[in-house]
Design a protein around this motif. Structure first.
Motif, short mmCIF file in Angstrom:
data_model
loop_
_atom_site.label_atom_id
_atom_site.label_comp_id
_atom_site.label_asym_id
_atom_site.label_seq_id
_atom_site.Cartn_x
_atom_site.Cartn_y
_atom_site.Cartn_z
N GLU A 35 0.82 -1.29 -0.12
CA GLU A 35 0.04 0.22 0.03
C GLU A 35 0.95 1.33 -0.15
N GLU A 36 1.94 1.31 0.80
CA GLU A 36 2.83 2.38 0.85
C GLU A 36 4.14 2.04 1.37
N MET A 37 5.34 2.77 0.76
CA MET A 37 6.65 2.64 1.25
C MET A 37 7.34 4.07 1.58
N LEU A 38 7.13 4.50 2.54
CA LEU A 38 7.59 5.88 2.85
C LEU A 38 8.87 5.93 4.04
N PRO A 39 9.74 6.98 3.87
CA PRO A 39 10.73 7.01 4.89
C PRO A 39 10.37 7.59 6.18
N ARG A 40 10.56 7.15 7.31
CA ARG A 40 9.93 7.47 8.60
C ARG A 40 10.58 8.88 8.75
N GLU A 41 9.40 9.80 9.07
CA GLU A 41 9.88 11.26 9.36
C GLU A 41 10.76 11.33 10.76
N GLY A 42 11.60 12.21 10.69
CA GLY A 42 12.41 12.43 11.95
C GLY A 42 13.71 11.73 12.04
N ARG A 43 14.06 10.81 11.23
CA ARG A 43 15.16 9.96 11.34
C ARG A 43 16.41 10.93 10.60
N SER A 44 17.42 10.42 11.05
CA SER A 44 18.64 11.11 10.61
C SER A 44 19.43 10.41 8.99
N GLU A 45 20.07 11.03 8.41
CA GLU A 45 20.27 10.47 7.03
C GLU A 45 21.23 9.14 7.09
N ASP A 46 21.93 9.34 8.52
CA ASP A 46 22.68 8.09 8.58
C ASP A 46 22.15 6.89 9.43
N ASN A 47 20.48 7.15 9.72
CA ASN A 47 19.99 5.99 10.22
C ASN A 47 18.51 6.16 9.77
N PRO A 48 18.21 5.65 8.63
CA PRO A 48 17.06 5.73 8.02
C PRO A 48 16.12 4.92 8.40
N LEU A 49 14.84 4.84 8.33
CA LEU A 49 13.96 3.84 8.38
C LEU A 49 12.76 3.72 7.23
N LEU A 50 12.50 2.63 6.74
CA LEU A 50 11.23 2.88 5.75
C LEU A 50 10.18 1.94 6.29
N ARG A 106 11.00 -12.99 8.50
CA ARG A 106 11.52 -13.67 7.42
C ARG A 106 11.64 -12.66 6.20
N ALA A 107 10.47 -12.06 6.00
CA ALA A 107 10.47 -11.20 4.82
C ALA A 107 11.22 -9.68 5.02
N ARG A 108 11.16 -9.37 6.20
CA ARG A 108 11.81 -8.19 6.25
C ARG A 108 13.42 -8.46 6.01
N LYS A 109 13.96 -9.49 6.38
CA LYS A 109 15.46 -9.66 6.20
C LYS A 109 15.73 -9.44 4.71
N GLY A 110 14.83 -10.14 3.75
CA GLY A 110 15.00 -9.95 2.34
C GLY A 110 14.88 -8.51 1.87
N ILE A 111 13.79 -7.95 2.43
CA ILE A 111 13.42 -6.41 1.96
C ILE A 111 14.77 -5.93 2.44
N GLU A 112 15.23 -5.98 3.49
CA GLU A 112 16.34 -4.95 3.96
C GLU A 112 17.51 -5.21 2.97
N ALA A 113 17.77 -6.50 2.77
CA ALA A 113 18.87 -6.81 1.76
C ALA A 113 18.78 -6.05 0.44
N LEU A 114 17.43 -6.32 -0.01
CA LEU A 114 17.00 -5.59 -1.40
C LEU A 114 17.16 -4.41 -1.54
N LEU A 115 16.71 -3.54 -0.37
CA LEU A 115 16.46 -2.01 -0.42
C LEU A 115 17.94 -1.58 0.02
N GLY A 116 18.50 -2.29 1.11
CA GLY A 116 19.75 -1.76 1.61
C GLY A 116 19.37 -0.42 2.86
N THR A 117 18.35 -0.76 3.36
CA THR A 117 17.66 0.03 4.61
C THR A 117 17.26 -0.82 5.66
#
Length: 320
Positions: free
Chosen positions: A237-252, A283-294
């Protein structure tokens, strides 16, 4: 596809270079996705021992100094029983007309059957496309059984396709890497002279949201009963960067709906006290983080969409 190549033909400095599209077809669970990942050396297609796992034509891009091979991994061709099944078949047929070579995947550990013959007959109507028989899963059989399979494949090719049958027959194993590079060479030999079609380093042209949905589907199908694979659809439904996170510690933040056809299937996905859905997310989050690099926060919700496989409106809303 052709238009993209035509627009690049004048690019200088590409003498001797080849680039084009090859499609991998076969009945469901013939090893197409595993083979795609093995050829690319990286995961772009989900794999499962459940038939009809692939729902989209994932394109993986193989880069070499002398060539670029764009692999199209499709849903398995089959005699459709639902509107979804027919639409998946139509997707494969449309793709067949656009590629430069066809790899017909036939598992070494299973006898040739009506499904294989049905696909061979469909391929015979495509026109003058080179068709390479790819005998997959050779790691599951002995030398004698493999030899018998290769002879049977050759005979079917001559009978159904006419003439000399398949252009080539290549036994491979996506699991242990047997003859993967040989198959790569064979497919590239049928690609036309052309400059690269995609930038160096690009692995797939699928949108990230599609890849994320496929990874979640794969995790959800792990270890479930046979009826669920056909009834499960995943929509990001959506993929958005978490507001208020620093550039060196992003969260999607990734919000996802998993659709099934019956309440009993919803219960299977969620599990007792939500335990299974939590496992799927982990399980899915590990693959997604590897895919997106964040880092990713994955928010999963399971919904019932009654008989969506047979409902044109619901199929459209779910991306089919």
């Amino acid at each position: 596809m052709a238009g993209q190549r035509d627009g690049l033909m004048k690019d200088p400095g590409t003498e001797g270079y080849r680039a084009g599209f090859a499609i991998l077809v076969g009945r469901p669970n013939a090893g197409k996705s595993t083979l795609t990942n093995a050829l690319l050396g990286q995961k772009v297609a989900i794999t499962s021992n459940k038939p009809q796992t692939t729902r989209h034509t994932i394109r993986g891009i193989l880069h070499r100094p002398d060539a670029q091979l764009v692999l199209v991994d499709t849903p398995g061709l089959h005699r459709p029983r639902t509107l979804l099944g027919q639409r998946l078949n139509d997707l494969v047929a449309a793709t067949l007309s656009e590629v430069d070579a066809i790899g017909f995947c036939l598992p070494a550990n299973e006898a040739l059957g009506p499904g294989d013959r049905f696909i061979a007959q469909q391929l015979a109507m495509v026109g003058r496309k080179p068709i390479i028989a790819v005998v997959t899963k050779t790691d599951l059989v002995g030398r004698e059984q493999l030899g018998e399979k290769l002879l049977a494949v050759a005979a079917m090719g001559q009978e159904v396709l006419g003439g000399e049958g398949f252009r080539e027959i290549v036994p491979v194993s996506g699991k242990d890497g047997f003859q993967i590079r040989s198959l790569e060479d064979v497919l590239i030999s049928y690609m036309p002279p052309s400059p690269p079609l995609y930038p160096e380093g690009e692995l797939t042209d699928e949108p990230e949201s599609v890849m994320v949905a496929e990874l979640i589907r794969e995790a959800a199908l792990e270890g479930v009963r046979d009826e669920l694979p056909h009834s499960l659809a995943v929509v990001v439904e959506e993929m958005l960067p978490r507001e208020g996170r620093s550039e060196d510690n992003p969260l999607l933040d990734v919000r996802v709906h998993l659709f099934v056809e019956r309440p009993s299937q919803k219960a299977i996905i969620i599990g007792k006290g939500g335990s299974r859905l939590k496992e799927v997310g982990t399980r899915a989050r590990k693959g997604i983080e590897a895919l997106l690099g964040t880092k990713v926060y994955l928010d999963l919700h399971v919904k019932v969409a009654k008989d969506w496989q047979r409902d044109p409106k619901q199929l459209g809303r779910l991306g089919f």
